[in-house]
Every structure is written in C-alpha cells, then in structure tokens.
Write a protein that holds these residues in place. Sequence first.
Motif, PDB file in Angstrom:
ATOM      1  N   VAL A  96       0.969  -1.121   0.124  1.00 39.74           N
ATOM      2  CA  VAL A  96       0.052  -0.213  -0.235  1.00 39.74           C
ATOM      3  C   VAL A  96       0.804   1.491  -0.007  1.00 39.74           C
ATOM      4  O   VAL A  96       1.655   0.924   0.576  1.00 39.74           O
ATOM      5  N   GLU A  97       1.159   1.647  -1.351  1.00 38.31           N
ATOM      6  CA  GLU A  97       1.566   3.094  -1.091  1.00 38.31           C
ATOM      7  C   GLU A  97       1.514   4.327  -1.842  1.00 38.31           C
ATOM      8  O   GLU A  97       0.221   4.372  -3.131  1.00 38.31           O
ATOM      9  N   ASP A  98       1.318   5.491  -2.090  1.00 39.84           N
ATOM     10  CA  ASP A  98       1.235   6.508  -2.410  1.00 39.84           C
ATOM     11  C   ASP A  98       2.412   6.812  -3.370  1.00 39.84           C
ATOM     12  O   ASP A  98       3.058   6.836  -3.076  1.00 39.84           O
ATOM     13  N   ILE A  99       1.769   7.493  -4.748  1.00 38.52           N
ATOM     14  CA  ILE A  99       2.511   7.408  -5.777  1.00 38.52           C
ATOM     15  C   ILE A  99       3.697   8.535  -5.772  1.00 38.52           C
ATOM     16  O   ILE A  99       4.784   8.766  -5.754  1.00 38.52           O
ATOM     17  N   CYS A 100       2.759   9.784  -4.693  1.00 38.52           N
ATOM     18  CA  CYS A 100       3.736  10.706  -4.203  1.00 38.52           C
ATOM     19  C   CYS A 100       4.692  10.513  -3.518  1.00 38.52           C
ATOM     20  O   CYS A 100       5.763  11.158  -3.380  1.00 38.52           O
ATOM     21  N   GLU A 101       4.250   9.156  -2.645  1.00 39.82           N
ATOM     22  CA  GLU A 101       6.019   8.846  -1.608  1.00 39.82           C
ATOM     23  C   GLU A 101       6.501   7.475  -1.141  1.00 39.82           C
ATOM     24  O   GLU A 101       7.433   6.711  -1.220  1.00 39.82           O
ATOM     25  N   ALA A 102       6.094   7.249  -3.360  1.00 41.21           N
ATOM     26  CA  ALA A 102       7.019   5.362  -3.891  1.00 41.21           C
ATOM     27  C   ALA A 102       8.350   6.162  -4.064  1.00 41.21           C
ATOM     28  O   ALA A 102       9.083   4.890  -4.547  1.00 41.21           O
ATOM     29  N   HIS A 103       9.267   6.849  -3.769  1.00 40.18           N
ATOM     30  CA  HIS A 103      10.490   7.496  -4.000  1.00 40.18           C
ATOM     31  C   HIS A 103      11.582   6.539  -3.854  1.00 40.18           C
ATOM     32  O   HIS A 103      12.259   5.697  -4.033  1.00 40.18           O
ATOM     33  N   GLU A 104      11.219   6.786  -2.274  1.00 38.59           N
ATOM     34  CA  GLU A 104      12.135   6.253  -1.309  1.00 38.59           C
ATOM     35  C   GLU A 104      12.171   4.763  -1.063  1.00 38.59           C
ATOM     36  O   GLU A 104      12.919   4.113  -1.183  1.00 38.59           O
ATOM     37  N   ARG A 105      10.625   4.039  -1.354  1.00 39.21           N
ATOM     38  CA  ARG A 105      10.912   3.226  -1.110  1.00 39.21           C
ATOM     39  C   ARG A 105      11.476   1.861  -3.247  1.00 39.21           C
ATOM     40  O   ARG A 105      12.222   0.927  -2.266  1.00 39.21           O
ATOM     41  N   TYR A 106      11.307   2.678  -3.484  1.00 36.73           N
ATOM     42  CA  TYR A 106      12.382   2.092  -5.106  1.00 36.73           C
ATOM     43  C   TYR A 106      13.507   3.168  -4.941  1.00 36.73           C
ATOM     44  O   TYR A 106      13.502   4.269  -5.675  1.00 36.73           O
ATOM     45  N   PRO A 107      14.519   2.546  -5.587  1.00 39.72           N
ATOM     46  CA  PRO A 107      15.804   3.005  -5.841  1.00 39.72           C
ATOM     47  C   PRO A 107      15.312   3.834  -7.327  1.00 39.72           C
ATOM     48  O   PRO A 107      14.935   2.784  -8.167  1.00 39.72           O
ATOM     49  N   ALA A 108      16.560   4.185  -7.476  1.00 38.74           N
ATOM     50  CA  ALA A 108      16.411   3.988  -8.730  1.00 38.74           C
ATOM     51  C   ALA A 108      17.061   3.711  -9.868  1.00 38.74           C
ATOM     52  O   ALA A 108      18.196   3.200 -10.049  1.00 38.74           O
ATOM     53  N   GLY A 109      16.720   3.618 -11.234  1.00 39.67           N
ATOM     54  CA  GLY A 109      16.655   2.692 -11.864  1.00 39.67           C
ATOM     55  C   GLY A 109      16.933   1.132 -11.640  1.00 39.67           C
ATOM     56  O   GLY A 109      17.512   0.443 -12.264  1.00 39.67           O
ATOM     57  N   SER A 110      15.466   0.814 -10.990  1.00 36.48           N
ATOM     58  CA  SER A 110      15.683  -0.703 -10.068  1.00 36.48           C
ATOM     59  C   SER A 110      14.608  -1.544 -10.671  1.00 36.48           C
ATOM     60  O   SER A 110      14.771  -2.480 -11.130  1.00 36.48           O
ATOM     61  N   PHE A 111      13.845  -0.702 -12.162  1.00 41.49           N
ATOM     62  CA  PHE A 111      12.696  -1.361 -13.097  1.00 41.49           C
ATOM     63  C   PHE A 111      12.933  -1.561 -14.428  1.00 41.49           C
ATOM     64  O   PHE A 111      13.642  -0.437 -14.494  1.00 41.49           O
TER      65      PHE A 111
END
Length: 470
Positions: A96-111
């Motif tokens: 459960v996550e908000d698009i506006c806060e998801a940066h922190e959960r997913y590192p840059a370039g990780s997908f």
Amino acid sequence: MRLTTPYDRVAYPTTMFAQTHPERLAVLARLAGLDPVPPHQARILEIGGGTCVNLLSMAAMWPDCDAHGFDLSSNAIARGQEITDASGLANVTLAVEDICEAHERYPAGSFDYVIAHGVYAWVPDHVREATMRLIAHCLSDRGVGFVSYNAMPGGHVRQIMREMLFDAIGEIDDPDARIAAVRDFLEAYARPQPDDEPLAKTLRQQAESMLKRPDAVLFHDELGPCFNPQRLMDVAAAAAESGLVFLTDAGRNRHLDGFLPDGSALPDDPEYAVLLAASRDDYASLRYFRQSLFAKQEPDRVIDATRIAGMWISTKLKRLDDGAFAQGGDSINIADEDLAASIARVAAVYPQRVPISAITDNPEHLRVILQLFVEWYVTLYPGPAPFPAEPSDNPCASPLVRGMLGLGETMLCTLDHTVLKIEQPELRALLMAADGTRTIAEIAALETGIPPEDTHAAIAACCSKALMIA
Ligand SMILES: C[S@@+](CC[C@H](N)C(=O)[O-])C[C@H]1O[C@@H](n2cnc3c(N)ncnc32)[C@H](O)[C@@H]1O
C-alpha cells in the motif's frame, strides 16, 4: 493510518491488459533498435495496479522475474496479497503506497518495465506529475515505461458526458444509488432522436457504450473525483522533463506511432515529427485513449521490419474455405500464398508460439507480418511460450490458477496473459488436482467429475488454454 479511498468503497474490477505486457513492450523497444531486458528475468513495477492481478499474471508466467506492485487502496492490495499467498508466488511484493511517496521505496533505475495503467488521467495534477517522475526515477537505462490515459480530443466528448452524469446524480452519495441514477439517465439519453446533429449522435453512442460497462467501472471512470484527459504532446513534454523519450503506443493499430516510414530521411527533430503526426491522427479520429511507451535511450525512428526476424509469433486467425482469414468479426486476406500457408500453420498450434525464422526470412513477408502485428491479428514475442504444448507425466496447472480457484475466483489468469472464465466444478477440481504431485492416472482415479477415460484429453485441453506449467 491511511485514508479510505473511493477504490476502498467500491472495488475496481482490475484485470489483465495484453498491451501492458513486458513482452509486447520488449518487442516494440526492439523494433526501435533498443536492447530491452528479456521479460522472463526482468524487474517489473506496476503503479496503481489495484489488486495487481495484471502483475501477478506476469509473475506466474516467469518465476525468475521480480515483480513489485503498489496501490493507494489497502483493500485492493489486501486482495492481491491473498491471491499471491494462495498461489505461493515467491517473486511478488505488493505494497500500500502513494505514488507521491514511492520514490523512497524504490531505488533509482531499479526496474526494467514500469506500468501505470488507468491512473494518469484519473488523479489530481500533482499525482500525475509525480507518476511521470516516478517512472523516470525507477526505470533502468534499458527500461520501458507504459502510461495509459484518457486522451484528447475524445476527452472533450467524455467531459460533456461527465457534466451530464454529474447533473443526473446531484447530491447522491451512496455508490449504488449513484450508479442507478446514472444508468437511468444513460438509458434515456442513448435513445437516438430524429433531429440529432452529428455531435448529439456521438454523445448518444458514448452513452450506449457506457451502459455496457460494469457498475464499478462506471462509478470510478465516469464519476470519480478527477478526470483530466491529456494531449499526447503534453504527456510527451512531461516525460521529456523527467528525462524520458516517447517510444511509441502500445494500443491496437498504434504501434507505428513512434516511427517514420521505411526509407524516410530523418527530420531535424524526429521525436517531434512522430508526435505531430500521431497528434494529427488523434484529432482526425477523435481519439479518447492512449497507451504511450517511454524509454531512456533514443530510439531509431525509421521503421525496419527485418528487426522482427529473431522474434516469435502466435495467432488466433482462422483460415476459411475461401482462403481468407477470420478473427472476431474481421476478415482479412494475405495475398502471398506461401506466407498465408505459414500463418495458417502458426494458427494451427495456437497458443503455442513459432519462431519467425522457421516460417520466413523474406523481407516482404516480414513487412506483412509486422503490419498484422500492428493490427493485432498476430502477436509477436521476444521468446518462446512459457507453457507446454502437451501435458507432462505429472501435469501441473499454473500456481496462480490454482490459487485463484482456491479463493473461489472464476475469472482466471492464463499463462498467456488473458482472462478465462472457468465455472464448471469438474474442470475446477481437475485443475486443483493437477498440482505436479500426481500422474494423469492418479488424477483420473480421483473423483473430479470428469470420466477417468477423458482425463488425459481434459488436461491436454487445459494445455491448449495456457493453463498448465508442465
Ligand atoms: C482506474 S483504477 C486502475 C486500476 C488498474 N491499474 C487497472 O487498470 O485496472 C486507478 C487505480 O489508481 C490507484 N491510485 C489512485 N491514486 C493513487 C496514488 N496516489 N497512489 C497509488 N495509487 C493510486 C487507485 O487506488 C486505483 O486502484
């Protein structure tokens, strides 16, 4: 503690979308001369995926991929987690996550693939901006991003409908009562009137098509708090601001939107040239939906059909006695008889895939096959099918299918990323019994309701519906 969203009040009937599939995205990226990560070992993120069954279907297809999905609705994610757990899918993480806060959960370039289906035009401006930034943040250098949205100019028509629908519901808050009021209005409004002007005819057709939608889709897509249809140029500009380039469109008949015709001289700004041509086409056809793909690397803009030579193909086309092919209500002719015969051979083994190299290396044939792909009469893939043509000695149904059956679901995800309704108790029992621990004879001895002598044929039929992993 999160707030309850409209999607917690009324569950959205999330399903699978062929056009979001990383295999299709990889094919289109390869067509543009890029080198996307093979989907079977990719890292995939689905943004605002509801229950994320679209993602779960991909994860079930490829146990070696790494699938992550999130949504703001805790109810939707809870259901997705139940299905994940019941299926034993070890390669999925949901949050459960908000698009506006998801940066922190997913590192840059990780997908390698990032998918946002049905989100971009239905959220407030700041969330839309955050969505594009998140896609750019998460995508790897070889990655492909998918963003679908209600488009312009068809969005203007939908805006008119929306104003009328909001008049019809007035102050009603209860979801069922809102839906009932809207259905009453649409039924009356859809009736053609003798003096209808062309715009009124268009609106009445829209009303007609809205009436065919499930209640929950009407409730959210037409009566949700946000509706911001987008111009392709504006979406591409937002992507460019985040460092992404427009690749092409994943929708039917739109795969060539990012390309210039074979043999074209390159204009000064090739991306602008393709966007302008596609936008003009949007205006000409009153387009109301787009499914745009973005990448980090500059694509080759001039189409080159020989790039499909190393890919795989499947088709549901049926050859008729007069030599034409039929699919759905469409009938098409393939002028070259050699190619037509090859396509008929591919159709005969559906849903299995055939390497294109096994049917032709003729550049003219490749051009025709590419056009058939653009029109969705054939599907192209980067590799072979992840499901067998024949059952093994110890047949095994897809874990996702068994998990969904165990939870009482009837709309099941096949390993071909389509939805199949399975209600017959005997077939459900057979699929549950085929868990890889029993031989066909042992399954036949169980009382599934299918006569023992028919068990082998029934399991073979499940293979031909892409329901078995072995
Ligand atoms: C129209 S539904 C689409 C669901 C699914 N992708 C599909 O196409 O079936 C929009 C989804 O976006 C989610 N959503 C809206 N705002 C969000 C936000 N700020 N963060 C995460 N998800 C959000 C909703 O909860 C909902 O599940």
